[in-house]
Design a protein around this motif. Structure first.
Motif, PDB file in Angstrom:
ATOM      1  N   GLN A  68       0.778  -1.279   0.068  1.00 40.16           N
ATOM      2  CA  GLN A  68       0.027  -0.005   0.164  1.00 40.16           C
ATOM      3  C   GLN A  68       0.855   1.198   0.207  1.00 40.16           C
ATOM      4  O   GLN A  68       0.452   2.245   0.471  1.00 40.16           O
ATOM      5  N   SER A  69       2.160   1.091  -0.455  1.00 39.67           N
ATOM      6  CA  SER A  69       3.047   2.275  -0.559  1.00 39.67           C
ATOM      7  C   SER A  69       2.645   3.103  -1.556  1.00 39.67           C
ATOM      8  O   SER A  69       2.195   2.677  -2.754  1.00 39.67           O
ATOM      9  N   ALA A  70       3.152   4.615  -1.547  1.00 43.18           N
ATOM     10  CA  ALA A  70       3.041   5.532  -2.531  1.00 43.18           C
ATOM     11  C   ALA A  70       4.550   5.895  -3.038  1.00 43.18           C
ATOM     12  O   ALA A  70       5.545   6.134  -1.996  1.00 43.18           O
ATOM     13  N   GLY A  71       4.549   5.815  -4.062  1.00 40.66           N
ATOM     14  CA  GLY A  71       5.916   6.351  -4.680  1.00 40.66           C
ATOM     15  C   GLY A  71       6.962   5.127  -4.949  1.00 40.66           C
ATOM     16  O   GLY A  71       8.212   5.767  -5.025  1.00 40.66           O
ATOM     17  N   ALA A  72       6.584   4.000  -4.561  1.00 42.01           N
ATOM     18  CA  ALA A  72       7.781   2.976  -4.675  1.00 42.01           C
ATOM     19  C   ALA A  72       7.703   2.548  -6.103  1.00 42.01           C
ATOM     20  O   ALA A  72       6.931   2.366  -6.798  1.00 42.01           O
ATOM     21  N   SER A  73       8.981   2.356  -6.441  1.00 40.44           N
ATOM     22  CA  SER A  73       9.340   1.694  -7.706  1.00 40.44           C
ATOM     23  C   SER A  73      10.155   0.031  -7.447  1.00 40.44           C
ATOM     24  O   SER A  73      10.184  -0.798  -8.481  1.00 40.44           O
ATOM     25  N   THR A  74      10.458  -0.091  -6.375  1.00 37.20           N
ATOM     26  CA  THR A  74      11.153  -1.349  -5.883  1.00 37.20           C
ATOM     27  C   THR A  74      10.871  -1.721  -4.554  1.00 37.20           C
ATOM     28  O   THR A  74      10.285  -0.851  -3.674  1.00 37.20           O
ATOM     29  N   TRP A  75      10.706  -3.180  -4.558  1.00 35.75           N
ATOM     30  CA  TRP A  75      10.134  -3.691  -3.047  1.00 35.75           C
ATOM     31  C   TRP A  75      11.051  -4.620  -2.544  1.00 35.75           C
ATOM     32  O   TRP A  75      11.707  -5.428  -3.397  1.00 35.75           O
ATOM     33  N   TYR A  76      11.334  -4.871  -1.303  1.00 35.90           N
ATOM     34  CA  TYR A  76      12.465  -5.717  -0.625  1.00 35.90           C
ATOM     35  C   TYR A  76      11.386  -6.296   0.622  1.00 35.90           C
ATOM     36  O   TYR A  76      11.333  -5.390   1.517  1.00 35.90           O
ATOM     37  N   TRP A  77      10.998  -7.472   0.629  1.00 35.41           N
ATOM     38  CA  TRP A  77      10.295  -8.019   1.680  1.00 35.41           C
ATOM     39  C   TRP A  77      11.283  -8.841   2.384  1.00 35.41           C
ATOM     40  O   TRP A  77      12.047  -9.889   1.956  1.00 35.41           O
ATOM     41  N   ASN A  78      11.142  -8.771   4.085  1.00 40.36           N
ATOM     42  CA  ASN A  78      11.993  -9.463   4.948  1.00 40.36           C
ATOM     43  C   ASN A  78      10.769 -10.232   5.720  1.00 40.36           C
ATOM     44  O   ASN A  78      10.321  -9.398   6.498  1.00 40.36           O
ATOM     45  N   PHE A  79      10.640 -11.613   5.578  1.00 40.48           N
ATOM     46  CA  PHE A  79       9.480 -12.098   6.519  1.00 40.48           C
ATOM     47  C   PHE A  79       9.776 -12.483   7.607  1.00 40.48           C
ATOM     48  O   PHE A  79       9.118 -13.129   8.586  1.00 40.48           O
ATOM     49  N   GLY A  80      11.006 -12.158   8.244  1.00 41.20           N
ATOM     50  CA  GLY A  80      11.415 -12.532   9.406  1.00 41.20           C
ATOM     51  C   GLY A  80      11.736 -13.962   9.727  1.00 41.20           C
ATOM     52  O   GLY A  80      12.043 -14.415  10.939  1.00 41.20           O
ATOM     53  N   ASP A  81      11.667 -14.927   8.865  1.00 43.92           N
ATOM     54  CA  ASP A  81      12.181 -16.276   8.911  1.00 43.92           C
ATOM     55  C   ASP A  81      13.033 -16.668   8.485  1.00 43.92           C
ATOM     56  O   ASP A  81      13.475 -17.987   7.899  1.00 43.92           O
ATOM     57  N   GLY A  82      14.007 -15.732   7.643  1.00 45.25           N
ATOM     58  CA  GLY A  82      15.157 -16.199   6.713  1.00 45.25           C
ATOM     59  C   GLY A  82      14.586 -16.170   5.221  1.00 45.25           C
ATOM     60  O   GLY A  82      15.511 -16.575   4.348  1.00 45.25           O
ATOM     61  N   GLU A  96       6.890 -22.599  10.457  1.00 41.04           N
ATOM     62  CA  GLU A  96       6.527 -22.814  11.676  1.00 41.04           C
ATOM     63  C   GLU A  96       5.523 -21.755  12.226  1.00 41.04           C
ATOM     64  O   GLU A  96       5.658 -20.848  11.743  1.00 41.04           O
ATOM     65  N   ALA A  97       4.641 -21.986  12.948  1.00 36.94           N
ATOM     66  CA  ALA A  97       3.726 -21.141  13.715  1.00 36.94           C
ATOM     67  C   ALA A  97       4.539 -20.388  14.707  1.00 36.94           C
ATOM     68  O   ALA A  97       5.609 -20.586  15.069  1.00 36.94           O
ATOM     69  N   GLY A  98       4.069 -19.166  14.804  1.00 36.08           N
ATOM     70  CA  GLY A  98       4.717 -18.175  15.659  1.00 36.08           C
ATOM     71  C   GLY A  98       4.250 -16.698  15.089  1.00 36.08           C
ATOM     72  O   GLY A  98       3.466 -16.633  14.181  1.00 36.08           O
ATOM     73  N   THR A  99       4.896 -15.745  15.942  1.00 29.98           N
ATOM     74  CA  THR A  99       4.797 -14.387  15.469  1.00 29.98           C
ATOM     75  C   THR A  99       6.049 -13.832  14.948  1.00 29.98           C
ATOM     76  O   THR A  99       7.256 -14.031  15.464  1.00 29.98           O
ATOM     77  N   TYR A 100       5.919 -13.280  13.481  1.00 24.79           N
ATOM     78  CA  TYR A 100       6.955 -12.821  12.978  1.00 24.79           C
ATOM     79  C   TYR A 100       7.121 -11.304  12.712  1.00 24.79           C
ATOM     80  O   TYR A 100       6.149 -10.671  12.550  1.00 24.79           O
ATOM     81  N   GLN A 101       8.329 -10.551  12.707  1.00 26.87           N
ATOM     82  CA  GLN A 101       8.440  -9.081  12.370  1.00 26.87           C
ATOM     83  C   GLN A 101       8.817  -9.099  10.714  1.00 26.87           C
ATOM     84  O   GLN A 101       9.788  -9.427  10.358  1.00 26.87           O
ATOM     85  N   VAL A 102       7.622  -8.816  10.092  1.00 25.15           N
ATOM     86  CA  VAL A 102       7.773  -8.770   8.668  1.00 25.15           C
ATOM     87  C   VAL A 102       8.126  -7.262   8.486  1.00 25.15           C
ATOM     88  O   VAL A 102       7.395  -6.450   8.699  1.00 25.15           O
ATOM     89  N   CYS A 103       9.006  -7.067   7.266  1.00 23.22           N
ATOM     90  CA  CYS A 103       9.260  -5.837   7.044  1.00 23.22           C
ATOM     91  C   CYS A 103       9.546  -5.519   5.637  1.00 23.22           C
ATOM     92  O   CYS A 103       9.753  -6.489   4.833  1.00 23.22           O
ATOM     93  N   LEU A 104       8.882  -4.484   5.133  1.00 19.47           N
ATOM     94  CA  LEU A 104       9.032  -3.876   3.799  1.00 19.47           C
ATOM     95  C   LEU A 104       9.617  -2.938   3.513  1.00 19.47           C
ATOM     96  O   LEU A 104       9.373  -1.875   4.066  1.00 19.47           O
ATOM     97  N   THR A 105      10.739  -2.907   2.816  1.00 15.72           N
ATOM     98  CA  THR A 105      11.569  -1.778   2.363  1.00 15.72           C
ATOM     99  C   THR A 105      11.149  -1.531   0.987  1.00 15.72           C
ATOM    100  O   THR A 105      11.503  -2.318  -0.073  1.00 15.72           O
ATOM    101  N   CYS A 106      10.815  -0.047   0.680  1.00 14.84           N
ATOM    102  CA  CYS A 106      10.547   0.308  -0.737  1.00 14.84           C
ATOM    103  C   CYS A 106      11.342   1.390  -1.062  1.00 14.84           C
ATOM    104  O   CYS A 106      11.893   2.062  -0.178  1.00 14.84           O
ATOM    105  N   GLY A 107      11.870   1.486  -2.417  1.00 12.57           N
ATOM    106  CA  GLY A 107      12.555   2.359  -2.948  1.00 12.57           C
ATOM    107  C   GLY A 107      12.326   3.037  -4.231  1.00 12.57           C
ATOM    108  O   GLY A 107      11.269   2.419  -4.754  1.00 12.57           O
TER     109      GLY A 107
END
Length: 149
Positions: A68-82, A96-107
């Motif tokens: 849902q980013s604005a002005g992005a042309s590239t995306w890099y997802w880190n799902f927190g599980d490697g 595996e079940a659990g809670t993961y810190q998922v990060c999206l880096t847009c450029g």
């Protein structure tokens, strides 16, 4: 005198200028003294960093992510599980079940911004230790050896 290429000028030695409209501008500095006048010009790119944001939905161990980013042309997802993705709207299966810190880096041409959110996945309707009814391929995606659990 500074000419910022957008109709604005400054006589300050170290001016700060904010462009209203993104784009390329030809910026010139003209200096004069008793020996004459000299001018030097360069092109600057005025743009905004992307505003990074995503939403997600989870069914069991499968999470769908919507950029849902604005002005992005590239995306890099880190799902927190490697595992990672460069897609704008990936689907990811957690091993595996659990809670993961998922990060999206847009450029974009101006730089990068990152947004992170917690994503909780479970094996199903029971406890987090309940085994899945369908086989699991691990790792997913795979390169080389694949394990079936």
């Amino acid at each position: 005198m500074w000419d910022f290429g957008d109709g604005y000028f400054s006589n300050l030695q170290h001016p700060v200028h904010e462009y209203v409209i993104p784009g390329k501008y030809r910026v010139c500095l003209t200096v004069s003294d008793s020996c004459g006048t000299a001018e030097i010009c360069d092109t600057v790119q005025a743009c905004d960093l992307p505003e990074t944001l995503f939403s997600h939905s989870v069914t069991g161990r499968t999470a769908g992510f919507a950029d849902q980013s604005a002005g992005a042309s590239t995306w890099y997802w880190n799902f927190g599980d490697g595992f990672y993705s460069a897609l704008s709207d990936p689907v990811h299966v957690f091993n595996e079940a659990g809670t993961y810190q998922v990060c999206l880096t847009c450029g974009n041409g101006c730089g990068w911004q990152t947004f992170c959110d917690s994503v909780t996945v479970t094996w199903g309707t029971g406890t987090n230790h309940e085994q899945p009814s369908e086989p699991i391929l691990y790792p997913n995606p795979a390169h080389g050896t694949v394990r079936v659990i």
